[in-house]
Structure formats: C-alpha cells, structure tokens
Design an enzyme around this catalytic site. Structure first.
Site, PDB file in Angstrom:
ATOM      1  N   HIS A 152      69.917  22.752 -22.080  1.00 61.54           N
ATOM      2  CA  HIS A 152      71.267  23.317 -22.176  1.00 61.54           C
ATOM      3  C   HIS A 152      71.463  24.340 -21.063  1.00 61.54           C
ATOM      4  O   HIS A 152      71.063  25.494 -21.177  1.00 61.54           O
ATOM      5  CB  HIS A 152      71.428  23.965 -23.554  1.00 61.54           C
ATOM      6  CG  HIS A 152      72.798  24.449 -23.869  1.00 61.54           C
ATOM      7  ND1 HIS A 152      73.227  24.653 -25.159  1.00 61.54           N
ATOM      8  CD2 HIS A 152      73.851  24.782 -23.074  1.00 61.54           C
ATOM      9  CE1 HIS A 152      74.482  25.093 -25.138  1.00 61.54           C
ATOM     10  NE2 HIS A 152      74.872  25.187 -23.878  1.00 61.54           N
TER      11      HIS A 152
ATOM     12  N   GLU B 182      79.118  19.906 -24.079  1.00 62.63           N
ATOM     13  CA  GLU B 182      79.370  21.024 -25.001  1.00 62.63           C
ATOM     14  C   GLU B 182      80.880  21.251 -25.014  1.00 62.63           C
ATOM     15  O   GLU B 182      81.425  21.864 -24.093  1.00 62.63           O
ATOM     16  CB  GLU B 182      78.632  22.287 -24.566  1.00 62.63           C
ATOM     17  CG  GLU B 182      78.757  23.386 -25.629  1.00 62.63           C
ATOM     18  CD  GLU B 182      78.068  24.681 -25.234  1.00 62.63           C
ATOM     19  OE1 GLU B 182      77.687  25.438 -26.141  1.00 62.63           O
ATOM     20  OE2 GLU B 182      77.909  24.928 -24.027  1.00 62.63           O
TER      21      GLU B 182
ATOM     22  N   GLY C 132      67.409  38.570 -24.452  1.00 63.70           N
ATOM     23  CA  GLY C 132      67.583  39.952 -24.865  1.00 63.70           C
ATOM     24  C   GLY C 132      69.027  40.344 -25.071  1.00 63.70           C
ATOM     25  O   GLY C 132      69.311  41.501 -25.417  1.00 63.70           O
TER      26      GLY C 132
ATOM     27  N   HIS D 231      74.429  25.279 -17.777  1.00 63.85           N
ATOM     28  CA  HIS D 231      75.726  24.965 -17.170  1.00 63.85           C
ATOM     29  C   HIS D 231      75.755  25.165 -15.659  1.00 63.85           C
ATOM     30  O   HIS D 231      76.673  24.671 -14.997  1.00 63.85           O
ATOM     31  CB  HIS D 231      76.822  25.835 -17.801  1.00 63.85           C
ATOM     32  CG  HIS D 231      77.008  25.592 -19.262  1.00 63.85           C
ATOM     33  ND1 HIS D 231      77.755  24.549 -19.748  1.00 63.85           N
ATOM     34  CD2 HIS D 231      76.523  26.246 -20.350  1.00 63.85           C
ATOM     35  CE1 HIS D 231      77.743  24.581 -21.078  1.00 63.85           C
ATOM     36  NE2 HIS D 231      76.993  25.588 -21.462  1.00 63.85           N
TER      37      HIS D 231
ATOM     38  N   ASP E  21      71.221  28.253 -21.463  1.00 61.46           N
ATOM     39  CA  ASP E  21      72.685  28.281 -21.571  1.00 61.46           C
ATOM     40  C   ASP E  21      73.262  29.019 -20.355  1.00 61.46           C
ATOM     41  O   ASP E  21      74.280  29.709 -20.444  1.00 61.46           O
ATOM     42  CB  ASP E  21      73.134  28.942 -22.873  1.00 61.46           C
ATOM     43  CG  ASP E  21      74.614  28.727 -23.173  1.00 61.46           C
ATOM     44  OD1 ASP E  21      75.213  27.786 -22.623  1.00 61.46           O
ATOM     45  OD2 ASP E  21      75.185  29.528 -23.952  1.00 61.46           O
TER      46      ASP E  21
END
Length: 384
Positions: free
Chosen positions: A52, A118, A238, A54, A263
């Site tokens: 995942h 997504e 984090g 982008h 992500d």
C-alpha cells in the site's frame, strides 16, 4: 557475502554466509569463498514488500504518467522496498482506468507487483484524503470495470462493505482472486463479519479511517483483529498509530497476520512542502502530510526501512517478527512466497543490508543487482 547476521525463516544466524548467483540466492552457509563480500557488523534481511503505497520522490502513482510511477518505485526501492504494489486514490472511473493501464505496463515490465485501488468505493464519513464528491457505492459492475482495466494486475481493492453493493463486490473480488480489503469504512462489527465471510481478507491501515473500539460497539477493528483469515495493515510511522496501539495489534493478531505498509504519498524521500495526492493538495510539515483543505492526515512520508527500525527499536519486536511483517506476510498475500519474502535458496536475491547496531539502511540488492550501497563492501580477507 559472509560475516553478516542473517534473519532466516527459522531463526537468526550470526556470522552467516549467503551466496548469490545471477538473480537468485544460490545457498546459505558453507565456507567462505574467493570473492565473498565481508558484511561483518551488518544484518541481512529479505527485501521489503509494500502492499500500500501511493508515491514517493515527489512523484505519484495516481498521476497517470509512467515516468512518475518509475520515480516513485525507484525512491522506495532505494529504501529497501524491492516489491511494490502501487496504490491509486479516488478519482473519476475513467481516469482510474487510464491510470491502471499505465501501471499495468509497469507490472508487465517487472517494475511493480500489482495495483491496489483505494477508493472510490469508500464511506463519505471516513474518506480521509479522498475527494468526497468523487466517491461511489461499490457497484460490482464498476469494480469489475477497474479490474478489467488493470489487465489482470489488480491485486487489491479497498472498499466499505456497508455501502450498497459492498458485500456483492467482496464476493466478486474473491471469485476473481483479487484481495478485498475493508477500509475507509463506517461498518459495524456484524457487517464486518459478513464481509469477512464474503471473502474479505485484509484490513486497510487498521485503526485509521474507521470507527474506534467502544465497549458495547466493538466496530470493525475487533472483528478484523480477531479473525485468523484477516491480515491487518499497520502504518508504523509514529503519526498514524501510538506505539502501544501497534503493540496491541501485534499482541492480538500476531506477526504472521500483520503487514507493515507505508501508505506513502509523493513526499516520501523528500522534504517538507506542497505535494499533490490525486486531485487534492497536501502540505507536509515536519514530515507529517495533511490536506491543505481540512487538515486530514493524507497518507505518510514513511519508507519501510524507517518502519523496520521503529519496529525493532521503539516497539521492541524481534528481528523475526519484523521480517515477517515487512516481507513474509505481504509476499504470502500476493501469492509470491515461492520467489520473495524470505532468505532461502532459490528465491530472488532481494536483500536489505542494515547496520547491526543502529538498524539504519546500508545497502539494497534487487534480483542480484546492487541498487545502492554495494560498493562499500570489501571482499573477505584471505590468510595463509
């Protein structure tokens, strides 16, 4: 290469030896041989697999431009991600089809391992960094249109199963052999269980963009964590998750059901500034990406080498647990365990070399070719 700590499927070997021939791992162990590189003081793990992501390096997979996709893939490759599934963001269906055609070519060229859609089939109430006006219910015909545009290279769809057509689309994707992932959803506990029974097998960035856990309304998180058929994505930067929440997920699901992802959007590997994310603008400040309009978290600037270091040094996961979540588990999900995901003879020579003290990235090899850092190693000294 010799002298390194090797993180193998059955444990950690100190002062190990790994032989590479061509694009493959030829063997593990044995006596040092002429030409072996001296990796004393380093740890070798399998190349990372990102389900995942982008973009990165200032480029986006949602741009519809091959040169941008190549730049993004290269950026993450230099940070240890040797296998990438490119993620799109919500857009018009025809635009997504065009993006899929470009990304499909890169899959066929061996640059990418597949495509993850997504959006746009997600909840308006949990849309995050997706344009609400472009969202659609998961009509199976539209889902199939995108899958067809990917020419057999669609690996995963994230959708909200509570929307009209959601469960039908999950069943169709399962029949097609494409991963159905629950995410950006307002689904409750029972509807999530229905989605799992229909064939959903992944939780898209668990905890983010979904209802939290309530003591009388456990919601999707509990359903996804408790079912052994589901692999949960976690973003260990984090920002998206407090370390204790990540620890909770590991304690419940175990490392064999966790896939650490980035992500990441275009700012990964770059500095602060303004970046596009599909049709939206994102401002990155102090490494945190947020939408210019509204301020929602908009993906991450994470790379998987940083996720590895955080997992070991902050969350105190073992090397074996961390490798499973960054390599073995996502490789298994993609059906690629015969060639990637672990250090074993016959598999691709996809390697990440880390400093054994700091766990900082030192070098990356993909299919037997040094991508970065390989020139720093000398051959093993010979005596006698």
């Amino acid at each position: 290469m010799a002298g390194a700590r090797l993180v193998l499927p059955d444990g950690v070997v100190e002062h190990g030896r790994l032989a590479v021939e061509g694009t493959r791992i030829a063997g593990l162990g044995g006596e040092t041989a002429p030409g072996d590189l001296d990796l004393t003081g380093h740890t070798v793990v399998p190349g990372f697999v990102d389900l995942h992501v982008h973009g990165g390096g200032g480029a986006s997979y949602a741009s519809g431009a091959a040169e941008q996709a190549l730049k993004a893939a290269r950026t993450h490759l230099e940070h240890g991600t040797t296998t990438t599934v490119a993620s799109t963001v919500t857009g018009e269906i025809d635009d997504l089809c065009r993006q899929a055609a470009v990304l499909a070519e890169l899959v066929e060229d061996g640059v990418l391992a597949g495509i993850h859609f997504e959006g746009p089939f997600i909840s308006p109430g949990r849309c995050g960094a997706h344009r609400p006006d472009l969202l659609r219910d998961p009509d199976p015909a539209l889902v199939r249109k995108l899958a067809d545009a990917a020419r057999g290279h669609a690996r995963m769809f994230t959708l909200a199963p509570e929307l009209p057509g959601g469960l039908e689309s999950v069943r169709m994707l399962a029949d097609l052999g494409i991963i159905a992932a629950v995410g950006h959803t307002d689904s409750d506990y029972d509807k999530t269980l229905e989605a799992i029974e229909a064939g959903a097998t992944v939780a898209t960035h668990l905890f983010n963009a979904m209802p939290g856990i309530q003591h009388r309304a456990p919601g999707p998180i509990v359903a996804l964590l408790e079912d052994e058929r589901v692999t949960v994505e976690l973003i260990n930067d984090g920002v998206h998750l407090h370390p204790s929440v990540l620890d909770l997920a590991y304690g419940t699901a175990g490392a064999d059901r966790v896939a650490l992802i980035t992500d990441a959007m275009g700012a990964a590997g770059m500095g602060d500034g303004l970046y596009p994310l599909g049709p939206l603008q994102v401002r990155v400040e102090n490494g945190v990406a947020r939408l210019v309009e509204g301020g929602a978290i908009a993906g991450s600037t994470l790379t998987l080498d940083v996720a590895f270091k955080r997992s070991v040094t902050v969350n105190r996961l073992s090397l074996g647990q961390t490798v499973r979540s960054l390599s073995t588990v996502p490789a298994r999900l993609l059906g690629l365990s015969d060639s990637i995901g672990s250090l074993e003879a016959g598999k691709n020579a996809d390697l990440v070399v880390l400093d054994s003290d700091t766990y900082d990235l030192v070098a990356v090899m993909r299919r037997g070719e040094w991508i970065t850092g390989g020139d720093r190693f000398r051959t093993v000294a010979r005596t006698g």
